[in-house]
Design an enzyme around this catalytic site. Structure first.
Site, PDB file in Angstrom:
ATOM      1  N   VAL A 144      -7.275 -11.951   0.617  1.00  0.00           N
ATOM      2  CA  VAL A 144      -6.536 -11.577  -0.375  1.00  0.00           C
ATOM      3  C   VAL A 144      -5.502 -10.365  -0.108  1.00  0.00           C
ATOM      4  CG1 VAL A 144      -7.811 -12.539  -2.090  1.00  0.00           C
ATOM      5  CG2 VAL A 144      -8.229 -10.050  -1.671  1.00  0.00           C
ATOM      6  N   CYS A 145      -4.141 -10.527  -0.384  1.00  0.00           N
ATOM      7  CA  CYS A 145      -3.598  -9.174  -0.582  1.00  0.00           C
ATOM      8  C   CYS A 145      -2.817  -9.053  -1.818  1.00  0.00           C
ATOM      9  CB  CYS A 145      -2.842  -9.295   0.783  1.00  0.00           C
ATOM     10  SG  CYS A 145      -1.467 -10.464   0.901  1.00  0.00           S
ATOM     11  N   GLN A 146      -1.460  -8.164  -1.704  1.00  0.00           N
ATOM     12  CA  GLN A 146      -0.906  -8.288  -3.064  1.00  0.00           C
ATOM     13  C   GLN A 146       0.068  -9.235  -3.126  1.00  0.00           C
ATOM     14  OE1 GLN A 146      -2.000  -5.862  -4.872  1.00  0.00           O
ATOM     15  NE2 GLN A 146      -0.728  -6.586  -6.599  1.00  0.00           N
ATOM     16  N   GLY A 148       0.585 -12.040  -0.592  1.00  0.00           N
ATOM     17  CA  GLY A 148       0.112 -13.330   0.201  1.00  0.00           C
ATOM     18  C   GLY A 148       0.589 -13.252   1.570  1.00  0.00           C
ATOM     19  N   LEU A 173      -2.492 -11.329  -5.051  1.00  0.00           N
ATOM     20  CA  LEU A 173      -3.060 -10.734  -6.254  1.00  0.00           C
ATOM     21  C   LEU A 173      -1.956 -10.600  -7.360  1.00  0.00           C
ATOM     22  CD1 LEU A 173      -5.691  -8.298  -4.846  1.00  0.00           C
ATOM     23  CD2 LEU A 173      -5.998 -10.580  -5.654  1.00  0.00           C
TER      24      LEU A 173
END
Length: 234
Positions: A144-146, A148, A173
């Protein structure tokens, strides 16, 4: 005399995006030691990358045993992250002090850093080593990252390193609804990427809007006083 067959991979690779999954197939050929080539080809799945939404990601964790790996930088991770995840950033703060880096860092901090709160970073040279230290190649990993993008880049690196069960949250996220995951931090997961002047942009706009409305009403209801305060230019 028949030769001994020794399998070896050919250069035939392909990827396909089907139903949110990217599959890589590898073709194998057999060669005879005696020099007479005997070809046998078969396909096997070498890697699988899933792109899932937040609800599907939650299901992977609960039902299929995926471990969450947060690849964001330290700042975003500290603002909000999924509880019990592993933090292995793909990018780290760039604190190098050569003249070129100092200039780039100054420019960055005065623009992107000031307005969007983005840290000045570089690729983490220990990323793969850190993942290997914590997870075996047969582990199921949800990256996961902010937004994608970093998770997709991290997934590509892990695929090349031999990891075969990887998933990423599409759009990151920022697309997660509040309450989807149990989180830790001072804000919601979808807001962890917001910082800098952009966080008060809405408040500034609201204040300016109120001032303009009041000025308009003042001119409409008190034109004589308005003319004295704002005399027309010749």
């Amino acid at each position: 005399m028949a030769g001994i067959i020794s399998p070896s991979p050919t250069a035939l690779y392909f990827t396909s995006n089907v139903g949110g999954r990217r599959l890589k197939a590898v073709s194998w050929a057999g060669k005879s030691v005696s020099g007479n080539v005997i070809r046998r080809r078969s396909l096997r799945i070498a890697a699988e990358l899933k792109f899932v939404n937040a609800e599907e990601a939650k299901q992977l964790i609960a039902e299929e045993g995926y471990s969450v790996v947060d690849v964001r930088d330290k700042t975003q991770f500290e603002r909000a992250h999924i509880k019990s995840c592993s933090h292995i950033p793909l990018f780290i703060y760039n604190e190098d002090n050569d003249i070129g880096t100092i200039i780039k860092r100054t420019v960055h901090n005065n623009f992107s850093g000031l307005f969007f709160g983005l840290p000045f970073t570089k690729v983490n040279p220990e990323f793969l080593k850190s993942v290997r230290n914590e997870f075996s190649q047969d582990s199921k990993l949800l990256l996961v990252c902010q937004e994608g993008l970093r998770s997709a880049a991290a997934a590509s690196r892990l695929e090349e390193a031999g990891y075969e069960n990887i998933a990423c949250v599409t759009s990151g996220l920022q697309s997660v609804k509040p309450g989807t995951f149990e989180s830790v931090g001072s804000t919601e997961l979808q807001n962890a990427g917001k910082a800098g002047l952009i966080t008060i942009q809405g408040k500034i706009s609201a204040v300016l809007g109120t001032v303009l409305v009041c000025a308009y009403l003042f001119i409409q209801f008190f034109p004589d006083q308005a003319e004295k305060l704002f005399p027309p230019t010749s």
